[in-house]
Design a protein around this motif. Structure first.
Motif, PDB file in Angstrom:
ATOM      1  N   LYS A  66       1.077  -1.139   0.142  1.00 57.48           N
ATOM      2  CA  LYS A  66       0.464  -0.188   0.067  1.00 57.48           C
ATOM      3  C   LYS A  66       1.203   1.711  -0.009  1.00 57.48           C
ATOM      4  N   SER A  67       0.082   2.301   0.110  1.00 57.06           N
ATOM      5  CA  SER A  67       0.931   3.163   0.338  1.00 57.06           C
ATOM      6  C   SER A  67       0.915   3.670   1.599  1.00 57.06           C
ATOM      7  N   TYR A  68       0.959   3.309   2.414  1.00 55.68           N
ATOM      8  CA  TYR A  68       1.288   3.600   3.876  1.00 55.68           C
ATOM      9  C   TYR A  68       1.296   2.315   4.971  1.00 55.68           C
ATOM     10  N   VAL A  69       1.326   2.143   5.667  1.00 56.45           N
ATOM     11  CA  VAL A  69       2.068   1.445   6.994  1.00 56.45           C
ATOM     12  C   VAL A  69       1.428   1.414   8.099  1.00 56.45           C
ATOM     13  N   ASP A  70       0.642   1.019   8.745  1.00 55.98           N
ATOM     14  CA  ASP A  70       0.227   1.269  10.257  1.00 55.98           C
ATOM     15  C   ASP A  70       0.641  -0.386  10.934  1.00 55.98           C
ATOM     16  N   ILE A  74       3.206  -2.367  10.224  1.00 54.16           N
ATOM     17  CA  ILE A  74       4.824  -3.314  11.581  1.00 54.16           C
ATOM     18  C   ILE A  74       4.949  -4.561  11.818  1.00 54.16           C
ATOM     19  N   TRP A  75       3.866  -4.377  12.182  1.00 48.80           N
ATOM     20  CA  TRP A  75       3.836  -5.468  13.828  1.00 48.80           C
ATOM     21  C   TRP A  75       3.816  -7.114  12.626  1.00 48.80           C
ATOM     22  N   GLN A  76       2.897  -7.239  11.661  1.00 49.01           N
ATOM     23  CA  GLN A  76       3.180  -8.036  10.981  1.00 49.01           C
ATOM     24  C   GLN A  76       4.551  -8.505  10.598  1.00 49.01           C
ATOM     25  N   CYS A  77       4.862  -7.361   9.803  1.00 46.39           N
ATOM     26  CA  CYS A  77       6.629  -6.730   9.415  1.00 46.39           C
ATOM     27  C   CYS A  77       7.424  -6.974   9.970  1.00 46.39           C
ATOM     28  N   GLY A  78       7.246  -6.720  11.437  1.00 51.46           N
ATOM     29  CA  GLY A  78       8.503  -6.859  12.558  1.00 51.46           C
ATOM     30  C   GLY A  78       8.451  -9.140  13.015  1.00 51.46           C
ATOM     31  N   ARG A  97       7.608  -3.651  18.251  1.00 50.81           N
ATOM     32  CA  ARG A  97       6.962  -3.032  19.653  1.00 50.81           C
ATOM     33  C   ARG A  97       7.720  -1.829  19.138  1.00 50.81           C
ATOM     34  N   TYR A  98       9.135  -1.845  19.068  1.00 54.12           N
ATOM     35  CA  TYR A  98       9.612  -0.437  18.600  1.00 54.12           C
ATOM     36  C   TYR A  98       7.968   1.554  17.531  1.00 54.12           C
ATOM     37  N   ALA A  99       7.708   0.703  16.608  1.00 50.93           N
ATOM     38  CA  ALA A  99       6.163   1.327  16.193  1.00 50.93           C
ATOM     39  C   ALA A  99       5.299   1.367  16.837  1.00 50.93           C
ATOM     40  N   ALA A 100       4.830   0.311  18.043  1.00 57.28           N
ATOM     41  CA  ALA A 100       3.996   0.426  18.642  1.00 57.28           C
ATOM     42  C   ALA A 100       4.099   1.861  20.087  1.00 57.28           C
ATOM     43  N   SER A 101       5.445   1.932  20.028  1.00 53.12           N
ATOM     44  CA  SER A 101       5.584   2.686  21.763  1.00 53.12           C
ATOM     45  C   SER A 101       6.048   3.906  20.828  1.00 53.12           C
ATOM     46  N   GLN A 102       5.832   4.067  19.465  1.00 53.40           N
ATOM     47  CA  GLN A 102       6.938   5.542  19.249  1.00 53.40           C
ATOM     48  C   GLN A 102       5.303   5.464  17.975  1.00 53.40           C
ATOM     49  N   PHE A 103       4.870   5.326  17.760  1.00 52.49           N
ATOM     50  CA  PHE A 103       4.006   5.768  16.236  1.00 52.49           C
ATOM     51  C   PHE A 103       2.963   7.162  17.477  1.00 52.49           C
ATOM     52  N   HIS A 104       2.725   7.187  17.886  1.00 44.63           N
ATOM     53  CA  HIS A 104       2.457   8.156  18.521  1.00 44.63           C
ATOM     54  C   HIS A 104       2.911   9.738  17.404  1.00 44.63           C
ATOM     55  N   LYS A 113      -1.808   6.463  10.602  1.00 42.25           N
ATOM     56  CA  LYS A 113      -1.424   5.560   9.228  1.00 42.25           C
ATOM     57  C   LYS A 113       0.137   6.767   9.137  1.00 42.25           C
ATOM     58  N   LEU A 114       1.265   6.242   8.801  1.00 40.10           N
ATOM     59  CA  LEU A 114       3.103   6.277   8.780  1.00 40.10           C
ATOM     60  C   LEU A 114       2.471   6.105   7.123  1.00 40.10           C
ATOM     61  N   CYS A 115       2.487   7.112   5.991  1.00 39.44           N
ATOM     62  CA  CYS A 115       3.043   7.757   4.810  1.00 39.44           C
ATOM     63  C   CYS A 115       4.182   7.389   4.910  1.00 39.44           C
ATOM     64  N   PHE A 116       4.996   7.176   3.674  1.00 39.77           N
ATOM     65  CA  PHE A 116       6.357   6.986   3.545  1.00 39.77           C
ATOM     66  C   PHE A 116       7.292   7.728   3.935  1.00 39.77           C
ATOM     67  N   GLU A 117       7.008   9.133   3.691  1.00 40.15           N
ATOM     68  CA  GLU A 117       8.007  10.011   4.155  1.00 40.15           C
ATOM     69  C   GLU A 117       8.393   9.689   5.992  1.00 40.15           C
ATOM     70  N   GLU A 118       7.054   9.280   6.339  1.00 39.42           N
ATOM     71  CA  GLU A 118       6.298   9.316   8.063  1.00 39.42           C
ATOM     72  C   GLU A 118       7.574   8.550   8.997  1.00 39.42           C
ATOM     73  N   PHE A 119       7.502   6.487   7.325  1.00 36.25           N
ATOM     74  CA  PHE A 119       8.125   5.532   7.620  1.00 36.25           C
ATOM     75  C   PHE A 119       9.583   5.684   7.808  1.00 36.25           C
ATOM     76  N   LYS A 120      10.103   6.603   7.136  1.00 34.12           N
ATOM     77  CA  LYS A 120      11.535   7.052   6.318  1.00 34.12           C
ATOM     78  C   LYS A 120      12.235   7.908   8.645  1.00 34.12           C
ATOM     79  N   ILE A 121      11.214   8.351   8.340  1.00 35.26           N
ATOM     80  CA  ILE A 121      11.677   9.168  10.082  1.00 35.26           C
ATOM     81  C   ILE A 121      11.777   7.815  11.150  1.00 35.26           C
ATOM     82  N   GLY A 122      10.699   7.196  10.682  1.00 32.74           N
ATOM     83  CA  GLY A 122      10.780   5.769  12.399  1.00 32.74           C
ATOM     84  C   GLY A 122      12.283   4.917  11.930  1.00 32.74           C
ATOM     85  N   PHE A 123      12.219   5.051  10.570  1.00 33.11           N
ATOM     86  CA  PHE A 123      13.754   4.150  10.364  1.00 33.11           C
ATOM     87  C   PHE A 123      14.700   4.327  10.349  1.00 33.11           C
TER      88      PHE A 123
END
Length: 210
Positions: A66-70, A74-78, A97-104, A113-123
């Protein structure tokens, strides 16, 4: 034979105790670092200046079509990453677990949701947290880098952890990673491993899984 068995049992106990100590230290350090680093991960991303763009794109499309992750994606990807690494400890799922704790913090527009730009910041936040944590738990003298015996201890400790939590199949896959010595030299000092260098190594060693 009884003496040999006793020695082997004692060695195994010491090894397991070391593994447990490293995991406890890593867990405490990881979440403390995550709280500090995630808030400034957009600055880390800018400092990379496109260096890991392909790795981030590959990771994003490994996780979603998709064009986003939620959080669930991310949990399933992990879970997939954990299956390829710590498969004997399926609850590990550090990415999820990182995504769950820092998603906000990462969900800048609050749409869940995290678009690709937001995902990159999380990465950037996730891998910088990993790199910083690996230095922190083995940096005995507290100078912010690993050198000398600290490098040996780090590699020995990581190998023990992988042996404990990875199957033989996965262990063979990651052996080249664990055999790698200092492969990044961002500070022009080949004898040390900084947090930025450890972050780079964590990213480069993760690329084969995507």
């Amino acid at each position: 034979m009884k003496v040999l068995s006793t020695i082997l049992a004692a060695s195994a106990f010491a090894s397991n105790a070391d593994i447990a100590a490293h995991l406890i230290a890593a867990d405490s350090s990881f979440w403390a670092n995550a709280a500090k680093i995630t808030g400034s991960s957009d600055a880390i991303l800018r400092a990379w200046n496109g260096k890991f763009d392909k790795a981030m794109d590959d990771a994003f499309h490994f996780c979603t079509d998709k064009s986003y992750v939620d959080q669930e994606i991310i949990w399933q990807c992990g879970k997939k990453v954990t299956e390829a690494t710590f498969n004997k400890n399926p609850n590990f799922n550090l990415m999820g677990r990182y995504a769950a704790s820092q998603f906000h913090q990462l969900d800048q527009n609050g749409d869940g949701k995290l678009c690709f730009e937001e995902f990159k910041i999380g990465f950037a936040g996730f891998f910088s947290t990993v790199g910083s944590t690996l230095v922190d738990i083995f940096d005995v003298d507290g100078n912010g880098v690993l050198q000398g015996q600290e490098n040996h201890d780090m590699h020995f400790g990581l190998n023990n952890i992988w042996d404990e939590f990875s199957s033989d199949k996965n262990r063979k896959l990651i052996t080249p990673i664990l055999d790698t010595w200092i492969g990044s030299d961002l500070d022009n000092n080949v004898d040390t491993l900084s947090k930025a260098e450890m972050t780079e190594q964590a990213i480069l060693h993760s690329v084969p899984y995507w």
